[in-house]
Scaffold this active site. Sequence first.
Site, PDB file in Angstrom:
ATOM      1  N   HIS A 131      -8.056  -5.006  -1.276  1.00 27.40           N
ATOM      2  CA  HIS A 131      -6.748  -4.385  -1.040  1.00 27.40           C
ATOM      3  C   HIS A 131      -6.015  -5.001   0.152  1.00 27.40           C
ATOM      4  O   HIS A 131      -4.779  -5.019   0.178  1.00 27.40           O
ATOM      5  CB  HIS A 131      -6.935  -2.882  -0.817  1.00 27.40           C
TER       6      HIS A 131
ATOM      7  N   ASP B 277      -0.053  -4.458  -4.321  1.00 29.09           N
ATOM      8  CA  ASP B 277      -1.302  -3.762  -4.619  1.00 29.09           C
ATOM      9  C   ASP B 277      -1.202  -2.239  -4.577  1.00 29.09           C
ATOM     10  O   ASP B 277      -1.934  -1.585  -3.831  1.00 29.09           O
ATOM     11  CB  ASP B 277      -2.416  -4.244  -3.680  1.00 29.09           C
TER      12      ASP B 277
ATOM     13  N   SER C 276       0.834  -1.198   0.000  1.00 30.50           N
ATOM     14  CA  SER C 276       0.000   0.000   0.000  1.00 30.50           C
ATOM     15  C   SER C 276       0.878   1.261   0.000  1.00 30.50           C
ATOM     16  O   SER C 276       1.594   1.519  -0.952  1.00 30.50           O
ATOM     17  CB  SER C 276      -0.966  -0.044   1.186  1.00 30.50           C
TER      18      SER C 276
END
Length: 335
Positions: free
Chosen positions: A294, A145, A121
Amino acid sequence: MFKPTRVLKSSQPILNSLPHAETVKMAYDLHLPKKTLHQNMNITSDEPIVFVHGIFGSKKSYATDSKLIANGTHSPVYTIDLRNHGETGHAQPFNYDTLVQDIKEFCSTHNLSNIKLVGYSLGAKVSMLAALRLPELVKSAVIIDNAPIKQPYIESYMKQYIKSMLHVDDAKISTTDKDWKRKASEAMKRYMPNATVRKNLLVNLVNKKPEGFESPAIDFENGNIQFLNPIKHMEEMAVKDVSDWPVESTEGLKFDGPVKFIRGLKSPFISPEGFKKINEHFPKNEFYDVNSAHDILDQRPSEYVKVICDFFNLQRYNSAPAHTVLGHKAPEMRV
């Protein structure tokens, strides 16, 4: 300048402005492999792994996974606290350029080279920029991601995180309350109903000051539990920076090392635009898709750990000279 929303007005005032610092000394944990490739040899990698957490995470967020990665790759794994997170000091600014400088300083301080980055992230963007800006330091990376683009839509998520954390602050939960963690989670529900997200945000919540930790933004003497993030500063300081990306200064930059992207198929973070920019900046990319949103590290922990280990082990095998023992240039016999 961004104006805070009315909800963000906590009953306690901001104590002091945060100092400006070009670099900070980052807190970290070091996870060493317990297993070797051969029981009689001390074989470890001379290419350390640096694990970079997401927003409001810490070096403790995925400590168990990092130990598995250390054992699975026979490599030391450094888990770090970015500035304004965990036990690392509080300072401004909080942009990607500054976070990369902190990584560079950390590696210099600990004499790390040929590092392998794992970023999730926020940490994924930090890792991508570090690879682009510091190719002499970074050997390869696993990016979980995220993509090298601006993402203004995540600002609303950031604000919700901060609102939920400030609600804990306003609840004034005593440090002596034996049920403080559960009560904090309950206080967050109004703005953050997702239990997994609450669990991850609460990793920075403490009922006593860490030894040697000081911050102008936190009052550890008021008898209440505290987040180790300067949350009353974070909207103005971090919301727009986290969603940003230095487009102009990275134009034309390429990282020629191998990069594995782990993408959540139910996540919006790697859009068609992001996919295009990934190919521009990281020509030697590989993708692994996970049936997840996510929060891949929570939904698919075993799967993502295996992907990381397999990728780094393959890269090490491919780059090892034929006459050397895989893992270390000069393995020492145990006595």
